[in-house]
Write a protein that holds these residues in place. Structure first.
Motif, mmCIF file in Angstrom:
data_model
loop_
_atom_site.group_PDB
_atom_site.id
_atom_site.type_symbol
_atom_site.label_atom_id
_atom_site.label_comp_id
_atom_site.label_asym_id
_atom_site.label_seq_id
_atom_site.Cartn_x
_atom_site.Cartn_y
_atom_site.Cartn_z
ATOM 1 N N PHE A 8 -92.196 62.214 -11.916
ATOM 2 C CA PHE A 8 -92.735 63.331 -12.396
ATOM 3 C C PHE A 8 -91.498 64.186 -12.860
ATOM 4 O O PHE A 8 -90.861 64.889 -13.658
ATOM 5 C CB PHE A 8 -93.883 64.218 -11.837
ATOM 6 N N ALA A 9 -90.604 64.478 -11.728
ATOM 7 C CA ALA A 9 -89.309 65.016 -11.808
ATOM 8 C C ALA A 9 -88.447 64.609 -12.893
ATOM 9 O O ALA A 9 -87.679 65.072 -13.613
ATOM 10 C CB ALA A 9 -88.771 65.033 -10.202
ATOM 11 N N TYR A 10 -88.456 63.037 -12.623
ATOM 12 C CA TYR A 10 -87.646 62.478 -13.882
ATOM 13 C C TYR A 10 -87.845 62.703 -15.271
ATOM 14 O O TYR A 10 -87.153 62.390 -16.104
ATOM 15 C CB TYR A 10 -87.398 60.981 -13.440
ATOM 16 N N ILE A 11 -89.223 63.108 -15.405
ATOM 17 C CA ILE A 11 -89.367 63.412 -16.998
ATOM 18 C C ILE A 11 -88.733 64.537 -17.312
ATOM 19 O O ILE A 11 -88.071 64.321 -18.420
ATOM 20 C CB ILE A 11 -90.870 63.625 -17.085
ATOM 21 N N PHE A 12 -88.659 65.614 -16.514
ATOM 22 C CA PHE A 12 -87.829 66.738 -16.806
ATOM 23 C C PHE A 12 -86.484 66.576 -16.650
ATOM 24 O O PHE A 12 -85.694 66.904 -17.886
ATOM 25 C CB PHE A 12 -88.441 67.718 -15.893
ATOM 26 N N LYS A 13 -85.873 65.730 -15.842
ATOM 27 C CA LYS A 13 -84.531 65.557 -15.684
ATOM 28 C C LYS A 13 -84.045 64.739 -16.881
ATOM 29 O O LYS A 13 -83.112 65.044 -17.527
ATOM 30 C CB LYS A 13 -84.310 64.715 -14.359
ATOM 31 N N ALA A 14 -84.969 63.837 -17.282
ATOM 32 C CA ALA A 14 -84.813 63.221 -18.513
ATOM 33 C C ALA A 14 -84.575 63.909 -19.955
ATOM 34 O O ALA A 14 -83.822 63.649 -20.505
ATOM 35 C CB ALA A 14 -85.838 61.918 -18.811
ATOM 36 N N ILE A 15 -85.769 64.660 -20.016
ATOM 37 C CA ILE A 15 -85.586 65.809 -21.180
ATOM 38 C C ILE A 15 -84.221 66.451 -21.168
ATOM 39 O O ILE A 15 -83.779 66.724 -22.168
ATOM 40 C CB ILE A 15 -86.949 66.534 -21.157
ATOM 41 N N PHE A 16 -83.979 66.962 -19.957
ATOM 42 C CA PHE A 16 -82.756 67.986 -19.890
ATOM 43 C C PHE A 16 -81.414 67.184 -19.806
ATOM 44 O O PHE A 16 -80.525 67.793 -19.786
ATOM 45 C CB PHE A 16 -82.916 69.082 -18.957
ATOM 46 N N GLY A 17 -81.571 65.858 -19.779
ATOM 47 C CA GLY A 17 -80.382 64.831 -19.929
ATOM 48 C C GLY A 17 -79.715 65.059 -18.674
ATOM 49 O O GLY A 17 -78.367 64.354 -18.565
ATOM 50 N N ASN A 18 -80.061 65.608 -17.625
ATOM 51 C CA ASN A 18 -79.172 65.749 -16.389
ATOM 52 C C ASN A 18 -79.356 64.291 -15.430
ATOM 53 O O ASN A 18 -78.906 64.147 -14.302
ATOM 54 C CB ASN A 18 -79.232 66.754 -15.605
ATOM 55 N N ILE A 19 -80.106 63.338 -16.044
ATOM 56 C CA ILE A 19 -79.880 62.223 -15.127
ATOM 57 C C ILE A 19 -79.508 60.989 -16.006
ATOM 58 O O ILE A 19 -79.288 59.989 -15.433
ATOM 59 C CB ILE A 19 -81.259 61.532 -14.619
ATOM 60 N N LEU A 20 -79.072 61.189 -17.132
ATOM 61 C CA LEU A 20 -78.667 60.157 -18.243
ATOM 62 C C LEU A 20 -76.984 59.963 -17.883
ATOM 63 O O LEU A 20 -76.280 61.062 -18.316
ATOM 64 C CB LEU A 20 -78.916 60.393 -19.613
ATOM 65 N N SER A 21 -76.711 58.614 -17.557
ATOM 66 C CA SER A 21 -75.235 58.404 -17.561
ATOM 67 C C SER A 21 -75.028 57.071 -17.628
ATOM 68 O O SER A 21 -75.773 56.210 -16.842
ATOM 69 C CB SER A 21 -74.665 59.016 -16.195
ATOM 70 N N THR A 22 -73.873 56.304 -18.267
ATOM 71 C CA THR A 22 -73.811 54.921 -18.324
ATOM 72 C C THR A 22 -73.159 54.617 -16.846
ATOM 73 O O THR A 22 -73.243 53.350 -16.699
ATOM 74 C CB THR A 22 -73.016 54.446 -19.354
ATOM 75 N N ASN A 23 -72.767 55.438 -16.109
ATOM 76 C CA ASN A 23 -72.255 55.162 -14.779
ATOM 77 C C ASN A 23 -73.170 55.175 -13.814
ATOM 78 O O ASN A 23 -73.689 56.150 -13.453
ATOM 79 C CB ASN A 23 -71.129 56.141 -14.566
ATOM 80 N N PRO A 24 -73.510 53.975 -12.922
ATOM 81 C CA PRO A 24 -74.388 53.817 -11.884
ATOM 82 C C PRO A 24 -74.286 54.956 -10.944
ATOM 83 O O PRO A 24 -75.109 55.145 -9.971
ATOM 84 C CB PRO A 24 -74.623 52.491 -11.474
ATOM 85 N N GLU A 25 -72.879 55.084 -10.890
ATOM 86 C CA GLU A 25 -72.725 56.113 -9.491
ATOM 87 C C GLU A 25 -73.045 57.289 -9.815
ATOM 88 O O GLU A 25 -73.516 58.193 -8.931
ATOM 89 C CB GLU A 25 -70.947 56.165 -9.524
ATOM 90 N N VAL A 26 -73.206 57.761 -11.109
ATOM 91 C CA VAL A 26 -73.647 59.259 -11.475
ATOM 92 C C VAL A 26 -75.016 59.150 -11.236
ATOM 93 O O VAL A 26 -75.653 60.211 -10.798
ATOM 94 C CB VAL A 26 -73.293 59.504 -12.999
ATOM 95 N N THR A 27 -75.683 58.252 -11.616
ATOM 96 C CA THR A 27 -77.327 58.153 -11.696
ATOM 97 C C THR A 27 -77.591 58.136 -10.090
ATOM 98 O O THR A 27 -78.659 58.711 -9.763
ATOM 99 C CB THR A 27 -77.877 57.102 -12.582
ATOM 100 N N SER A 28 -77.038 57.584 -9.496
ATOM 101 C CA SER A 28 -77.298 57.102 -7.889
ATOM 102 C C SER A 28 -76.919 58.552 -7.408
ATOM 103 O O SER A 28 -77.943 58.882 -6.555
ATOM 104 C CB SER A 28 -76.315 56.220 -7.663
#
Ligand code: TRP
Length: 462
Positions: free
Chosen positions: A125-145
């Motif tokens: 559920f948290a990731y729905i909002f994080k995805a909307i506001f873009g703060n989990i999207l990164s092509t770098n797995p270290e950032v998403t991790s």
């Protein structure tokens, strides 16, 4: 008379159990809603990913037929015969015997599963909002991790998202069986399918998709070990919501005219279709962008965000992905909550509101042990496991297979074929004797033996 015929349930039964699923479609969606969940979208791809892809799929299919469907039918039969929560129904079909203990263990299992399931659902559920506001999207797995790490390691965030999830499912459950569970799953399941197909098509049209498909559909049987078989059987229990009286509880809400074998077969097939679609949505993208299919939560919360970040319009598809995953988790959680709430209403004479509040509040308390096991309690281990893993282990590896074993023994050796056939052919009105004879043979011999082996394996005997 008109009253008597509604839903094929006699007026007498409805007096005992006033709230039921109202249509066959309602039964199908609610039951499928229970089966489809994080098991399909998270556990299945991550287990298939780490156990040889298609080879795992083949073993899983065999487990579903030999163990899953027979136990599901047994539970639904007991539920409709006994009309009550898991304990009450078993007491009614086997008066004066100890079989109701399966139901009691099931209520405990529902509680333990919810204690960690709500945490994962909360992350989704948290990731729905994080995805909307873009703060989990990164092509770098270290950032998403790091983003996932920040969520898990924050006690406040972990607790709040878990409680938000509990409030949502609690608010649906309080409305009851037809106006709560049935109304919600009837609206949510079609949305889930549509989103899954959209994300699947996106994934299939990426360059490199073929490699992902080959991984999912071309079996490499050298990957099959005893451990893989164990994992597949354990997953069959979890994914089909069997072994702890969840299907007994729902069976109590089915009409007398419900064709249980046909419906259960449809549920098993659709549940499989959802798992495959989830695999089709996930593996091609994972391979297309050169990732390895990862194990455990990191597939959903680390690999997926970086994969979606790599594709055109990924910022939209990732929102779809987490919305559909959350929807899937809701139907499953409703069925787990209902096991506990129905028990409290029937056995402790609570009204539904009080039973729901009691359940949600105790889950918020016990569940916080799971939510905090990624942060402040990370050093607290019980039998070498965090609370999160312990709840999963006791329920999935011990109670579900044990419950399944006893249910198969009960159906095969105590209940017996004549009553099994009468109950599941709706007193002979359905023409399914051949199918029932086959399932009964499985229940008597094949299912218990297989489950017994898995149970020992799950406890680490081998
Ligand atoms: N089947 C659900 C899933 O795949 C989880 C679930 C719901 C469950 N009810 C259950 C698991 C009862 C075991 C027992 O996510």
């Amino acid at each position: 008379m008109a009253e008597q015929e509604k839903g094929g349930v006699s007026a007498e039964v409805r007096r005992v159990l006033p709230d039921q699923f109202t249509t066959g479609l309602g039964v199908l969606f609610a039951t499928l809603g229970s089966a489809v969940g994080l098991g399909n979208i998270w556990k299945f791809p991550s287990l298939a990913g780490s156990n040889g892809g298609a080879a795992f799929l083949v073993i899983y299919l065999i487990c579903t037929v030999l163990v899953g469907l027979p136990i599901m039918l047994t539970e639904q039969m007991i539920g409709r015969k006994g009309r009550g929560d898991a304990v009450t129904a078993l007491k009614r079909v086997a008066p004066g015997k100890a079989w109701w203990l399966i139901g009691a263990a099931g209520v405990l299992a529902a509680f333990l599963i919810m204690a960690f399931y709500t945490e994962v659902a909360g992350w989704v559920f948290a990731y729905i909002f994080k995805a909307i506001f873009g703060n989990i999207l990164s092509t770098n797995p270290e950032v998403t991790s790091a983003a996932f790490g920040a969520l898990v390691s924050s006690p406040a965030q972990s607790l709040i998202w878990q409680w938000v999830d509990l409030l949502i499912v609690g608010a649906i459950i309080v409305f009851g069986v037809s106006k709560g569970i049935e109304a919600a799953t009837k609206r949510l399941m079609p949305i889930l399918f549509i989103l899954l197909v959209i994300v699947g098509i996106r994934s299939l049209t990426l360059p490199g998709a073929a490699q992902g498909l080959a991984f999912l559909f071309k079996p490499d049987f050298t990957k099959i070990t005893f451990g893989v078989v164990l994992a597949a059987l354990g997953l069959a229990f979890f994914k089909l919501s069997i072994g702890m009286g969840c299907m007994i509880t729902y069976g109590g809400y089915y009409g007398e005219d419900q064709n249980i074998p046909a419906m259960a077969t449809r549920v098993v097939l659709s549940d499989l279709a959802v798992s495959l679609l989830a695999g089709i949505a996930i593996f091609p993208v994972v391979f297309a962008f050169g990732f390895e299919p990862a194990i455990g939560p990191s597939l959903l919360f680390i690999t997926i965000p970086s994969v979606f970040a790599s594709m055109p319009l990924g910022n939209i598809f990732i929102v779809f992905f987490f919305v559909l995953t959350f929807i899937a988790s809701v139907g499953a959680q409703l069925s787990l909550l209902e096991v506990i709430v129905a028990f409290l209403v029937n056995r402790l004479n609570m009204n539904r509101v009080k039973a729901t509040i009691t359940t949600v509040v105790s889950l918020a308390l016990v569940g916080s042990l799971a939510a905090l096991s990624g942060n402040v309690l990370s050093k607290v281990l019980v039998f070498g496991k965090s609370f999160f893993d312990l709840f999963d282990f006791i329920s999935s590896n011990m109670i579900l297979p044990l419950g399944g074993l006893f249910l198969a023994i009960f159906a095969g050796w105590v209940w017996g074929y004549p009553r099994f056939k009468v109950a599941l052919s709706n007193e002979g009105r359905l023409n399914n004797a051949g199918f029932l004879r086959f399932v009964f043979f499985l229940l008597k011999v094949v299912t218990p033996v297989l489950v017994f082996v898995v149970l020992l394996g799950g406890l680490g005997v081998f």
